[in-house]
Design a protein around this motif. Structure first.
Motif, PDB file in Angstrom:
ATOM      1  N   LEU A  32      21.640   1.771   3.191  1.00 44.39           N
ATOM      2  CA  LEU A  32      20.650   1.965   2.137  1.00 44.39           C
ATOM      3  C   LEU A  32      19.857   0.709   1.845  1.00 44.39           C
ATOM      4  N   ILE A  33      20.457  -0.437   2.093  1.00 42.81           N
ATOM      5  CA  ILE A  33      19.817  -1.680   1.691  1.00 42.81           C
ATOM      6  C   ILE A  33      19.429  -2.462   2.941  1.00 42.81           C
ATOM      7  N   ARG A  34      18.623  -3.504   2.741  1.00 42.56           N
ATOM      8  CA  ARG A  34      18.191  -4.377   3.837  1.00 42.56           C
ATOM      9  C   ARG A  34      17.319  -3.649   4.860  1.00 42.56           C
ATOM     10  N   ASN A  35      16.347  -2.900   4.375  1.00 39.68           N
ATOM     11  CA  ASN A  35      15.322  -2.341   5.261  1.00 39.68           C
ATOM     12  C   ASN A  35      14.046  -2.181   4.453  1.00 39.68           C
ATOM     13  N   SER A  36      12.952  -1.863   5.143  1.00 36.16           N
ATOM     14  CA  SER A  36      11.661  -1.772   4.445  1.00 36.16           C
ATOM     15  C   SER A  36      11.695  -0.697   3.373  1.00 36.16           C
ATOM     16  N   GLY A  37      12.439   0.372   3.637  1.00 40.00           N
ATOM     17  CA  GLY A  37      12.520   1.464   2.674  1.00 40.00           C
ATOM     18  C   GLY A  37      13.047   0.989   1.338  1.00 40.00           C
ATOM     19  N   ALA A  38      14.071   0.150   1.375  1.00 41.88           N
ATOM     20  CA  ALA A  38      14.653  -0.350   0.131  1.00 41.88           C
ATOM     21  C   ALA A  38      13.655  -1.223  -0.624  1.00 41.88           C
ATOM     22  N   VAL A  39      12.864  -1.992   0.148  1.00 34.59           N
ATOM     23  CA  VAL A  39      11.859  -2.842  -0.507  1.00 34.59           C
ATOM     24  C   VAL A  39      10.816  -1.967  -1.196  1.00 34.59           C
ATOM     25  N   ILE A  40      10.371  -0.912  -0.488  1.00 33.02           N
ATOM     26  CA  ILE A  40       9.378  -0.014  -1.074  1.00 33.02           C
ATOM     27  C   ILE A  40       9.959   0.669  -2.311  1.00 33.02           C
ATOM     28  N   LEU A  41      11.198   1.105  -2.205  1.00 31.33           N
ATOM     29  CA  LEU A  41      11.858   1.731  -3.351  1.00 31.33           C
ATOM     30  C   LEU A  41      11.859   0.788  -4.548  1.00 31.33           C
ATOM     31  N   GLY A  42      12.239  -0.473  -4.304  1.00 28.66           N
ATOM     32  CA  GLY A  42      12.280  -1.459  -5.384  1.00 28.66           C
ATOM     33  C   GLY A  42      10.911  -1.635  -6.018  1.00 28.66           C
ATOM     34  N   MET A  43       9.881  -1.663  -5.193  1.00 22.70           N
ATOM     35  CA  MET A  43       8.536  -1.876  -5.730  1.00 22.70           C
ATOM     36  C   MET A  43       8.056  -0.647  -6.487  1.00 22.70           C
ATOM     37  N   LEU A  97       0.836  -1.204   0.000  1.00 22.04           N
ATOM     38  CA  LEU A  97       0.000   0.000   0.000  1.00 22.04           C
ATOM     39  C   LEU A  97       0.867   1.250   0.000  1.00 22.04           C
ATOM     40  N   ALA A  98       1.943   1.194   0.784  1.00 21.72           N
ATOM     41  CA  ALA A  98       2.861   2.333   0.817  1.00 21.72           C
ATOM     42  C   ALA A  98       3.453   2.568  -0.565  1.00 21.72           C
ATOM     43  N   SER A  99       3.849   1.478  -1.250  1.00 28.79           N
ATOM     44  CA  SER A  99       4.414   1.671  -2.590  1.00 28.79           C
ATOM     45  C   SER A  99       3.368   2.226  -3.538  1.00 28.79           C
ATOM     46  N   ALA A 100       2.124   1.732  -3.411  1.00 30.19           N
ATOM     47  CA  ALA A 100       1.069   2.225  -4.302  1.00 30.19           C
ATOM     48  C   ALA A 100       0.845   3.720  -4.074  1.00 30.19           C
ATOM     49  N   ALA A 101       0.869   4.127  -2.790  1.00 30.76           N
ATOM     50  CA  ALA A 101       0.658   5.540  -2.477  1.00 30.76           C
ATOM     51  C   ALA A 101       1.786   6.392  -3.060  1.00 30.76           C
ATOM     52  N   ILE A 102       3.022   5.930  -2.892  1.00 36.25           N
ATOM     53  CA  ILE A 102       4.151   6.696  -3.428  1.00 36.25           C
ATOM     54  C   ILE A 102       4.093   6.736  -4.951  1.00 36.25           C
ATOM     55  N   CYS A 103       3.725   5.606  -5.549  1.00 32.92           N
ATOM     56  CA  CYS A 103       3.583   5.567  -7.002  1.00 32.92           C
ATOM     57  C   CYS A 103       2.568   6.610  -7.456  1.00 32.92           C
ATOM     58  N   LEU A 104       1.466   6.745  -6.697  1.00 30.38           N
ATOM     59  CA  LEU A 104       0.415   7.700  -7.067  1.00 30.38           C
ATOM     60  C   LEU A 104       0.954   9.120  -6.987  1.00 30.38           C
ATOM     61  N   VAL A 105       1.663   9.412  -5.885  1.00 31.74           N
ATOM     62  CA  VAL A 105       2.183  10.767  -5.689  1.00 31.74           C
ATOM     63  C   VAL A 105       3.183  11.123  -6.791  1.00 31.74           C
ATOM     64  N   ILE A 106       4.035  10.157  -7.141  1.00 35.50           N
ATOM     65  CA  ILE A 106       5.016  10.426  -8.194  1.00 35.50           C
ATOM     66  C   ILE A 106       4.355  10.370  -9.564  1.00 35.50           C
ATOM     67  N   GLY A 107       3.464   9.400  -9.728  1.00 31.08           N
ATOM     68  CA  GLY A 107       2.933   9.109 -11.059  1.00 31.08           C
ATOM     69  C   GLY A 107       1.911  10.127 -11.557  1.00 31.08           C
ATOM     70  N   TYR A 108       1.100  10.678 -10.632  1.00 29.23           N
ATOM     71  CA  TYR A 108       0.026  11.562 -11.088  1.00 29.23           C
ATOM     72  C   TYR A 108       0.541  12.792 -11.839  1.00 29.23           C
ATOM     73  N   PRO A 109       1.498  13.535 -11.247  1.00 22.43           N
ATOM     74  CA  PRO A 109       2.005  14.699 -11.995  1.00 22.43           C
ATOM     75  C   PRO A 109       2.613  14.309 -13.340  1.00 22.43           C
ATOM     76  N   VAL A 110       3.271  13.149 -13.364  1.00 25.41           N
ATOM     77  CA  VAL A 110       3.887  12.707 -14.620  1.00 25.41           C
ATOM     78  C   VAL A 110       2.796  12.457 -15.655  1.00 25.41           C
ATOM     79  N   ALA A 111       1.773  11.682 -15.247  1.00 27.29           N
ATOM     80  CA  ALA A 111       0.694  11.358 -16.175  1.00 27.29           C
ATOM     81  C   ALA A 111      -0.003  12.637 -16.642  1.00 27.29           C
TER      82      ALA A 111
END
Lengths: 271, 399
Positions: free
Chosen positions: A132-143, A61-75
């Motif tokens: 930078l790696i091996r934490n939830s943030g990195a997983v969200i970034l990857g997604m 859900l966090a990745s989807a939210a970030i995708c929306l925030v980044i993606g909407y202005p782009v779209a």
């Protein structure tokens, strides 16, 4: 009659490759791995995996939210650009998807790890390597990186189709830019937002490779558990039970999201 | 009609090669399923075992790899693919024999079996020597980077639990090897079937998780060589391979005891070309091939004569061929009964999934869920109000 006959190949395909396998999944989920007898055991100890389910849902859900925030202005920007540019820009968005998903994730590993590209620069500046790696943030970034195109594409399609006359009408009636956006464009792009979130959330919640490569030993996602049941632990029954629960959870989530579209579509004026 | 008559022979002509060729090809092909990084492939000037075999026998080899005994087992169990030669470890061979998944070998086709040392025949996993031919043997120890790891800390398995090196420690990603380490530390047998002992091993492994960089298998080469990780338990033979790439790596046999294993070639049930498979196994036992292959691999040869074909330095290596005194501290795996294997599998799963930050996610998940419900409710109310307003306005319009 004719239109029904046209459906036949798809119905056959559905039955053989979706409905029957679904039946097999359900069968496995309710049988014992040794004796093959009917049992609830696979499902009853699912509570042990509850934290993993929640973690998977939270991370995706966090990745989807970030995708929306980044993606909407782009779209939005692409949809506003002139048609010649639009094709080029939307192609650029899709470009990373031409490369293998595994390769893209491994590239992030090479960048983020302790001896990776970024940390080599950091340590050459005399600083301590960053975690930078091996934490939830990195997983969200990857997604976010991997699924962002799935967000931008439906958003772009929907925003592009908004009737410019509606915007003009709003302006004529005295709306400023901000109000045009909040009263016209945003409500009309809700279907795009919903399908974007769905298209990011669904693959993200069952993903298994990203969390293994970018996450720590504490960020195991449900996809990893399911994979291990089929790859190493050889317990397809538990794997099937987990998949079944995952499927139900995804349906519930999609159901939730579709509520938003229902409510908004009644507000949409069909010209 | 005429057209159809023409089509039929055409179809037959098209199908004919399909019918004939697979059969002809099958007698000339084998599929070998082996561990990753586990055969000399012609790099660094060493022999290319598969190419040599193909040149000598004319049998084409399809070569595939797996990364643990457990994934091999799953692959065999789920079916869908056929393999002619597999190279599992001792305990897995025992399990495969018990579950009737191996084909007995015809030793008339494997004359080179005579070279195999007596010490590696009649092992507990295959007491009558009917199913397997030893490929390599070896030990498990700790590989560490001498640049970063304090010499005072090395010596035992407890180095893997030393929080000083948090984030730089790797661990086996297969349950048998991982449990063996915990069992050594706690002083249990590596073949214990006692559920309480296994449970305490599992909790020891869970305790280790927060300081681990990850559970890995073949990735270990890359991570240790590039110094992304500093400490890892692994197979002694692979240490010798890694040492060539990074000379700062060190190795020791932990004082608490360690595992000694034999990996042996077997033929799984359902193989399509048993003779070809036996020819391949026979080829692996050729002393010169075995010698060159294992010099490259760094693993230990079960064929003494093969040492004549090795670099003497490798053949005398204390790590590849530890003394009897060192080996006295080792124990080999035997097959566990089904119940114990399943218990170990589920304990291993719980080790791997146990989260350090569970409560945080629980709260976050619950909060998100609540937020979603609240949002739906608000939207619903909003819509109802909107509808109500519109309903009124419509009525007024009509009036």
């Amino acid at each position: 009659m004719k239109s029904k006959r046209l459906l036949a190949p798809y119905v056959a395909w559905m039955t053989v490759f979706t409905l029957i396998p679904l039946g097999v999944v359900i069968y496995y989920a309710f049988t014992d791995s040794i004796t093959g007898q009917f049992t609830f055991a696979n499902l009853s100890n699912l509570s042990t995996y509850l934290p993993i389910f929640l973690r998977s849902i939270f991370l995706s859900l966090a990745s989807a939210a970030i995708c929306l925030v980044i993606g909407y202005p782009v779209a939005y920007t692409i949809a506003q650009a002139n048609p010649k540019w639009q094709r080029f820009l939307s192609m650029l968005v899709m470009l990373p998807m031409c490369m293998s998903f595994l390769l893209r994730t491994l590239a992030w590993v090479a960048m983020l790890e302790d001896t990776g590209i970024i940390n080599r620069v950091v340590s050459s500046l005399g600083l301590k390597p960053l975690p930078l790696i091996r934490n939830s943030g990195a997983v969200i970034l990857g997604m976010v990186y991997n699924y962002l195109p799935y967000m931008i594409t439906p958003l772009y399609t929907v925003i592009m189709k908004i009737d410019p006359r509606l915007i003009e009408a709003a302006q004529d009636l005295g709306c400023d830019h901000k109000r045009v956006f909040t009263k016209v464009i945003l409500p009309l792009s809700v279907p795009g937002i919903i399908s974007g979130i769905t298209m990011v959330f669904v693959p993200a919640v069952s993903t298994f490779y990203i969390s293994q490569k970018l996450g720590s030993t504490g960020t195991t996602m449900i996809g990893d558990v399911i994979e291990s049941q089929f790859k190493t632990a050889y317990n397809p029954n538990l794997g099937a039970a987990l998949s079944l629960v995952m499927m139900i959870l995804i349906f519930i989530c999609i159901g939730f999201m579709n509520r938003f579209t229902d409510s908004e579509e009644e507000g949409v004026v069909t010209p | 009609m005429k057209k159809r008559l023409l089509i039929l022979p055409l179809l037959l002509a098209l199908l004919l090669p399909c019918l004939v060729f697979p059969a002809a090809a099958a007698s000339n092909e084998i599929t070998v399923y082996n561990w990753g990084q586990y055969i000399s492939d012609g790099s660094d000037g060493y022999v290319d075992v598969i190419e040599e075999f193909e040149a000598e026998t004319g049998i084409k080899v399809h070569y595939l790899t797996y990364d643990s005994n457990e994934s091999l087992y799953t692959k065999l169990k789920t079916g869908g693919s056929t393999y002619d030669v597999i190279i599992p470890s001792d305990y897995m061979i025992g399990r495969l024999i018990a579950e009737d998944m191996l084909e007995p070998l015809n030793f008339d086709n494997i004359p080179n079996y005579r070279y195999v040392d007596e010490a590696f025949k009649n092992q507990a996993y295959d007491p009558e020597n009917r199913y397997s031919v030893p490929y390599t043997w070896g030990t498990v120890g700790v590989i560490y980077n001498t640049k970063y790891v304090d010499e005072d800390d090395v010596g035992g398995w407890d180095l893997l639990w030393n929080s000083k090196y948090a984030g730089k420690i790797l661990m086996f990603d297969n349950c048998r090897d991982a449990f063996a380490i915990a069992e050594s530390l706690l002083g249990y047998s590596l073949n214990t079937q006692d559920p309480t002992e296994l449970r305490s091993c599992a909790s020891l492994l869970s305790e280790q998780k927060p300081i681990l960089q990850g559970h890995v298998m073949d990735q270990i080469y890359d991570k240790m060589i590039r110094e992304e990780a500093w400490i890892a338990p692994y197979y002694a033979g692979d240490y010798l391979y890694m040492l060539e790439e990074n000379e700062d790596l060190g190795f020791y046999f932990p004082e608490e005891g360690f595992n000694v294993f034999i990996d042996a070639a077997c033929i799984p049930k359902g193989c399509t070309n048993q003779e070809g498979a036996e020819a391949f196994i026979n080829f692996l036992c050729k002393p010169e091939i075995c010698g060159e292959n294992l010099e490259y691999l760094g693993y230990s040869a079960p064929i003494s004569e093969a040492k004549n074909y090795m670099d003497p330095e490798v053949a005398e290596s204390e790590i590849a061929y530890p003394s009897d005194e060192v080996l006295a501290n080792s124990e080999s795996f035997s097959a566990l009964d089904l119940e114990t294997s399943q218990l170990m599998d589920s304990l291993w799963l719980s080790v791997k999934t146990s989260g350090s930050d569970t409560t945080g996610y629980l709260i976050a998940g619950a909060a998100l869920l609540l937020a979603a419900i609240a949002l739906t409710v608000i939207l619903k109310l909003h819509r109802r109000r909107k509808l109500a307003r519109r309903g009124i306005s419509r009525r007024t319009n009509q009036a």
